[in-house]
Write an enzyme that holds these catalytic residues in place. Structure first.
Site, short mmCIF file in Angstrom:
data_model
loop_
_atom_site.label_atom_id
_atom_site.label_comp_id
_atom_site.label_asym_id
_atom_site.label_seq_id
_atom_site.Cartn_x
_atom_site.Cartn_y
_atom_site.Cartn_z
N GLU A 1 -1.52 5.86 -8.99
CA GLU A 1 -2.50 6.85 -8.52
C GLU A 1 -2.37 8.17 -9.26
O GLU A 1 -1.27 8.65 -9.52
CB GLU A 1 -2.33 7.09 -7.00
CG GLU A 1 -3.32 8.12 -6.46
CD GLU A 1 -3.42 8.16 -4.93
OE1 GLU A 1 -3.12 7.14 -4.28
OE2 GLU A 1 -3.80 9.22 -4.39
N ASP B 1 0.85 -1.20 0.00
CA ASP B 1 0.00 0.00 0.00
C ASP B 1 0.89 1.25 0.00
O ASP B 1 1.78 1.38 0.84
CB ASP B 1 -0.86 -0.06 1.28
CG ASP B 1 -1.96 0.98 1.30
OD1 ASP B 1 -2.42 1.39 0.22
OD2 ASP B 1 -2.37 1.37 2.41
N HIS C 1 -8.11 9.84 3.56
CA HIS C 1 -7.54 8.92 4.54
C HIS C 1 -7.87 9.33 5.99
O HIS C 1 -8.02 10.51 6.27
CB HIS C 1 -6.02 8.86 4.39
CG HIS C 1 -5.59 8.13 3.15
ND1 HIS C 1 -4.99 8.76 2.08
CD2 HIS C 1 -5.69 6.83 2.80
CE1 HIS C 1 -4.73 7.87 1.15
NE2 HIS C 1 -5.14 6.68 1.55
N GLY C 2 -7.93 8.35 6.85
CA GLY C 2 -8.04 8.62 8.28
C GLY C 2 -9.47 8.63 8.80
O GLY C 2 -10.42 8.32 8.08
N SER D 1 -8.84 2.53 8.52
CA SER D 1 -9.28 3.23 9.73
C SER D 1 -10.38 2.48 10.47
O SER D 1 -10.42 2.48 11.71
CB SER D 1 -9.75 4.64 9.39
OG SER D 1 -8.68 5.41 8.90
N SER E 1 -12.86 4.14 4.43
CA SER E 1 -13.50 3.73 5.68
C SER E 1 -14.77 4.56 5.89
O SER E 1 -14.83 5.73 5.48
CB SER E 1 -12.55 3.95 6.87
OG SER E 1 -11.66 2.86 6.97
N HIS F 1 -9.13 4.69 -2.50
CA HIS F 1 -8.47 4.74 -1.19
C HIS F 1 -9.38 5.48 -0.23
O HIS F 1 -10.43 6.01 -0.61
CB HIS F 1 -7.12 5.45 -1.32
CG HIS F 1 -6.06 4.59 -1.88
ND1 HIS F 1 -4.99 4.16 -1.16
CD2 HIS F 1 -5.93 4.03 -3.11
CE1 HIS F 1 -4.24 3.39 -1.91
NE2 HIS F 1 -4.78 3.29 -3.11
N GLY F 2 -8.95 5.54 1.02
CA GLY F 2 -9.64 6.38 2.01
C GLY F 2 -11.12 6.08 2.11
O GLY F 2 -11.95 6.97 2.22
P1 13P Z 1 -9.01 4.70 5.39
O1 13P Z 1 -8.17 5.61 6.23
O2 13P Z 1 -10.28 5.40 4.95
O3 13P Z 1 -9.29 3.41 6.03
O4 13P Z 1 -8.20 4.41 4.03
C1 13P Z 1 -7.23 3.41 3.99
C2 13P Z 1 -6.42 3.46 2.73
O5 13P Z 1 -6.73 4.11 1.76
C3 13P Z 1 -5.21 2.64 2.70
O6 13P Z 1 -4.48 2.84 1.54
O1 G3H Z 2 -3.53 4.88 3.59
C1 G3H Z 2 -2.81 4.55 4.52
C2 G3H Z 2 -3.12 3.41 5.41
O2 G3H Z 2 -4.16 3.73 6.29
C3 G3H Z 2 -1.88 2.96 6.10
O3 G3H Z 2 -1.58 3.77 7.17
O4 G3H Z 2 0.83 4.32 6.77
O5 G3H Z 2 -0.21 4.52 9.07
O6 G3H Z 2 0.21 2.27 8.05
P1 G3H Z 2 -0.10 3.72 7.81
ZN ZN Z 3 -4.59 4.85 0.79
#
Ligand code: 13P
Ligand code: G3H
Ligand code: ZN
Length: 322
Positions: free
Chosen positions: A135, A83, A181-182, A270, A227, A224-225
């Site tokens: 991406e 990732d 993200h997050g 997340s 959650s 991505h992102g």
């Molecule tokens: P979330 O923070 O929304 O879970 O996204 C995770 C992600 O995109 C990992 O690459």
């Molecule tokens: O998109 C990122 C993922 O949530 C991974 O997070 O880099 O803190 O492991 P991390």
């Molecule tokens: Zn991501």
């Protein structure tokens, strides 16, 4: 079944109108929770490892944990994916070290530099039977060292995607349509509030997604992102001593819509963190005298399993597609 690439998974998902969940793994309980849910629901699944996860748990430990999950769940296809790889060397190390898929995220670079680095990774990966996610566009939020303020993200330009995919040879493309993200995906200022005072996020840019699909027919798109930041977990965290005001995610119904279109991979990290943390906080509050990690990691693992099962059934639509 041995570890697989995402090639066939995505072809089936595209045609079948569903998406495969890509869940971040950092330790044994997370690998177990995810794969037990996927195994019971006969769903394909992608286990993804970030640079931070590798730094935390060690490449070899993570690969061996995933290999154990593959051995214990022989009926489902499992892919092992890097990732947000940010350099050729990191991608190469994962390709050489048993991953079946890597992401090169050069989305913060110029269009030409993104193409050059992605192309370099694609050439090495394809020579080794590994697939590559790239991406275009930037999401808000943070991953490892990259952090983009809410409101400073940039949506993918649909008129760039065809040239990008053709020139790089990548196998799937992550695009920016308003996910982030997050656990704080939007500032309260970007949202409205419903009658109960709960934040309602701005809708995903389905117009951008549909334009990208038009220009890349048959090509797998990644979100991505993604959650959803379930409010039950936020509440659990806050009830048992945490402080996560205004944590907010992407509504599940919008992700389900995207999964019916060309979105073949949906990334979730997340929600795993929230499920575990909420349940561990609750456990500690209810059992202040317990100190055996197995006691509180067991409900945390169970919560990951239930959450992933919910995603498979109601968001991804990948149950029974193994
Ligand atoms: P979330 O923070 O929304 O879970 O996204 C995770 C992600 O995109 C990992 O690459
Ligand atoms: O998109 C990122 C993922 O949530 C991974 O997070 O880099 O803190 O492991 P991390
Ligand atoms: Zn991501």
């Amino acid at each position: 079944m041995a570890l697989v690439t995402t090639k066939e998974m995505f072809a089936k998902a595209y045609d079948g109108g569903y998406a495969v969940g890509a869940f971040n793994v950092n330790n044994m309980e997370i690998v177990q929770g995810i794969t037990e849910a996927a195994g019971e629901l006969k769903s394909p699944v992608i286990l993804q490892v970030s640079k931070g996860a590798r730094a935390y748990a060690n490449h070899t430990y993570l690969v061996k944990l995933v290999e154990a999950a593959v051995e214990l769940n022989p009926e489902i296809p499992i892919a092992l994916h890097l990732d947000h790889g940010d350099t050729f060397e990191l991608c190469k190390s994962c390709i050489d070290g048993g991953f079946t898929s890597v992401m090169i995220d050069a989305s913060s670079k110029s269009f030409e530099d993104n193409i050059a680095l992605t192309r370099q990774v694609v050439e090495y990966a394809h020579d080794h039977g590994v697939v590559v996610e790239a991406e275009l566009g930037t999401l808000a939020g943070g991953e490892d060292e990259v952090s983009v303020e809410a409101g400073k993200e940039s949506y993918t330009h649909p008129d760039e995607v065809e040239e990008f995919v053709t020139r790089t040879g990548c196998d799937s493309l992550a695009i920016a349509i308003g996910t982030s993200h997050g656990a704080y995906k939007f500032t309260p200022a970007q949202c409205t509030r419903n009658a109960d005072g709960v934040l309602v996020p701005p809708p995903l840019r389905f117009d951008v997604l549909k334009e990208c699909i038009k220009r890349l027919p048959g090509f797998p798109i990644v979100l991505h992102g993604s959650s959803s930041v379930p409010q039950e977990f936020v509440k659990m965290v806050n009830t048992y001593g945490g402080h996560m005001p205004d944590a907010i995610g992407i509504p599940e119904d919008q992700l389900r819509e995207a999964a019916k279109l060309a979105v073949c991979k949906i990334n979730i990290d997340s929600d795993i963190r929230l499920a575990m943390t909420g349940n561990i906080r609750k456990y500690f509050a209810e059992h202040p005298d317990h100190f055996d990690p197995r006691q509180y990691l067991k409900p945390a693992r169970e919560a990951v399993k239930d959450m992933v099962a919910h995603k498979i059934l109601y968001v991804l639509g990948s149950d029974g597609k193994a």
